[in-house]
Design an enzyme around this catalytic site. Structure first.
Site, PDB file in Angstrom:
ATOM      1  N   ARG A  45       0.966  -1.055  -0.145  1.00 26.05           N
ATOM      2  CA  ARG A  45      -0.088   0.177   0.086  1.00 26.05           C
ATOM      3  C   ARG A  45       0.575   1.167  -0.046  1.00 26.05           C
ATOM      4  NH1 ARG A  45      -1.486   1.467   4.926  1.00 26.05           N
ATOM      5  NH2 ARG A  45      -2.512  -0.310   5.306  1.00 26.05           N
ATOM      6  N   TYR A  97     -17.163  18.601 -13.974  1.00 17.86           N
ATOM      7  CA  TYR A  97     -17.355  17.432 -14.153  1.00 17.86           C
ATOM      8  C   TYR A  97     -18.011  16.970 -12.886  1.00 17.86           C
ATOM      9  CZ  TYR A  97     -16.615  11.995 -13.855  1.00 17.86           C
ATOM     10  OH  TYR A  97     -16.541  11.175 -13.700  1.00 17.86           O
ATOM     11  N   ASP A 169      -7.320  19.970 -13.003  1.00 19.40           N
ATOM     12  CA  ASP A 169      -8.083  18.612 -14.011  1.00 19.40           C
ATOM     13  C   ASP A 169      -7.509  18.807 -15.326  1.00 19.40           C
ATOM     14  OD1 ASP A 169      -9.213  16.797 -15.218  1.00 19.40           O
ATOM     15  OD2 ASP A 169     -10.280  16.707 -13.494  1.00 19.40           O
ATOM     16  N   LYS A 194      -8.643   8.769 -19.076  1.00 16.26           N
ATOM     17  CA  LYS A 194      -8.813   8.839 -20.249  1.00 16.26           C
ATOM     18  C   LYS A 194      -7.962   8.594 -21.182  1.00 16.26           C
ATOM     19  CE  LYS A 194     -12.971   9.839 -18.070  1.00 16.26           C
ATOM     20  NZ  LYS A 194     -13.161  10.025 -17.303  1.00 16.26           N
TER      21      LYS A 194
HETATM   22  C1  LIG Z   1     -13.634  10.991 -16.726  1.00 16.14           C
HETATM   23  C2  LIG Z   1     -13.489  12.633 -15.232  1.00 16.14           C
HETATM   24  C3  LIG Z   1     -12.635  12.247 -14.241  1.00 16.14           C
HETATM   25  C4  LIG Z   1     -13.138  10.722 -13.011  1.00 16.14           C
HETATM   26  O1  LIG Z   1     -12.201   9.823 -13.090  1.00 16.14           O
HETATM   27  P1  LIG Z   1     -12.465   8.396 -12.767  1.00 16.14           P
HETATM   28  O2  LIG Z   1     -11.210   8.057 -13.267  1.00 16.14           O
HETATM   29  O3  LIG Z   1     -13.947   8.633 -14.020  1.00 16.14           O
HETATM   30  O4  LIG Z   1     -12.593   8.400 -11.052  1.00 16.14           O
HETATM   31  C5  LIG Z   1     -12.710  13.802 -13.376  1.00 16.14           C
HETATM   32  N1  LIG Z   1     -12.302  14.537 -14.552  1.00 16.14           N
HETATM   33  C6  LIG Z   1     -12.365  14.013 -15.702  1.00 16.14           C
HETATM   34  C7  LIG Z   1     -12.012  15.897 -16.931  1.00 16.14           C
HETATM   35  C8  LIG Z   1     -12.517  13.510 -15.699  1.00 16.14           C
HETATM   36  O5  LIG Z   1     -12.919  13.128 -17.397  1.00 16.14           O
END
Ligand SMILES: *Cc1c(COP(=O)(O)O)cnc(C)c1O
Length: 394
Positions: A45, A97, A169, A194
């Site tokens: 961990r 988001y 982000d 993504k």
């Molecule tokens: C998908 C997404 C998230 C969340 O990520 P997960 O991997 O689904 O937890 C956060 N910010 C943005 C801009 C996203 O597109």
């Protein structure tokens, strides 16, 4: 050295065996010679060599010092929020988001953290909304799904002058296009689900910090809370990142072709893509990023959910699904999918019209993607033809 060369060669060859692929250390613990005498790892961990390799790669890619890999993008965001304490305020982009909105408002709101959502496309709004309790500014740029752009460098100056942290982000742009830490941000988070993973086959999140001390704090929070990324998924993200520059270049090229096609289509009302000169924040996008990304949104002249649903169920290559950033093109109808939990009036006010459709433009040939959209327009304009092909969405 070019960015792509630097990235590919930042992935180390295994010193023990010469393996050119990063080994997957599928273990929970590490044998110690004597209590506290170990080879740098004690419990998985706290640290794992496969995860650590990914963390080093992402820190270099984002021009930061410390990278930390989490079990999801939201777990990464959650760890950043745990830097705050009761009474602190977050100033966040209004077009945020949905999952981040839910976490901020419905989880952290309960613990006495106040969230102030503002339109950050104008840095002056940020300046005006800061209070003495603002401890964190939260940006997404481009945003989802209307692709608004905020000026990272201008907002970083405001953060600095007010002694608060700026976190970006960077999921939509990816470090191949935009490096917020070089523009003055303190932290970057990613949903590696993504573009970084890039193949729609995993859920993962990353945090990168500019300064070592802040990185140590996030590592402490991760070890204390436990939301780590597993060794195999760490390996999959490394595997995805190897082709990041190549993929993102092609996503950008395809998205530009698709956006320009949509702009000329008579059934389309508005197209949202930062690479179009008509985009409100085109110049800032051009200044702070190397490309405009793979996400394109648009609305229909017939601004109804029915028209949008007829369209999104009529494409062949664009698959109807949430998520984005993978090899295969996806599309979604935010009003009924990603933004369904937001009341209709609020959603519309945020620019998410009833007919808004979001495309994640994949790596197919651009001409094939345009042809797919063209046939979906034709079909959705004559619904009887659609029924002849009921399996179209499979
Ligand atoms: C998908 C997404 C998230 C969340 O990520 P997960 O991997 O689904 O937890 C956060 N910010 C943005 C801009 C996203 O597109």
């Amino acid at each position: 050295m070019s960015n792509a060369t630097q990235l590919i060669h930042s992935i180390p060859v295994d010193p023990l065996t010469g393996s050119i692929s990063v080994p997957i250390y599928q273990t929970s613990t590490f044998v110690q010679e004597a209590p506290g005498v170990n080879k740098g790892y004690d419990y998985a961990r706290t640290n794992n060599p496969t995860r650590e390799t990914l963390e080093t790669i992402i820190a270099q890619l984002e021009k930061g010092t410390v990278g930390i890999a989490f079990g999801s993008g939201l777990a990464a965001i959650d760890a950043v929020l745990k830097l705050l304490k009761s009474g602190d305020e977050i100033l966040a982009v209004d077009d945020i988001y949905g999952g981040a909105f839910r976490l901020f408002t419905h989880v952290y709101g309960k613990f006495g953290i106040k969230i102030n959502y503002v339109d950050t496309t104008d840095a002056e709004n940020v300046f005006n909304a800061i209070t003495p309790n603002t401890k964190l500014i939260w940006l997404e740029t481009p945003t989802n799904p209307t692709l608004k752009i905020s000026d990272i460098a201008a907002i970083a100056k405001i953060a600095k002058a007010n002694a608060c942290l700026l976190c970006v982000d960077n999921t939509f742009a990816s470090p191949a296009l935009q490096q917020p830490l070089s523009l003055g941000a303190h932290l970057v988070v990613h949903s590696a689900t993504k573009y970084l993973g890039g193949h729609s086959d995993l859920i993962a999140g990353l945090v990168v910090t500019k300064e070592k001390e802040l990185g140590e704090k996030i590592k402490f929070i991760q070890n204390a809370s436990g939301a780590i990324l597993a060794p195999f998924d760490s390996w999959l993200v490394i595997r995805g990142i190897e082709t990041l520059h190549l993929r993102v270049q092609q996503h950008c090229r395809n998205a530009q072709v698709v956006a320009e096609y949509l702009e000329t289509h008579p059934a389309v009302d508005k197209v949202f893509y930062p690479g179009l000169k008509t985009h409100l924040n085109h110049l800032i996008a051009k200044k702070q990023s190397k490309g405009f990304g793979g996400i394109v949104s648009f609305t229909l002249k017939n601004d109804t959910e029915a028209a949008a649903i007829a369209f999104v169920t009529g494409t062949r290559y664009f698959k109807l699904a949430e998520s984005l950033g993978g090899v295969k093109s996806l599309l979604c109808h935010p009003a009924q999918m990603t933004h369904k939990s937001i009341p209709a009036e609020r959603r519309r006010a945020a620019g998410v019209a009833d007919s808004l459709i979001r495309l994640s433009v994949g790596l197919e040939e651009a001409d094939d993607l345009v042809a797919d959209l063209e046939q979906a327009f034709e079909k959705s304009e004559s619904p009887s033809r659609r029924l002849q092909n009921p399996t179209a969405i499979l």
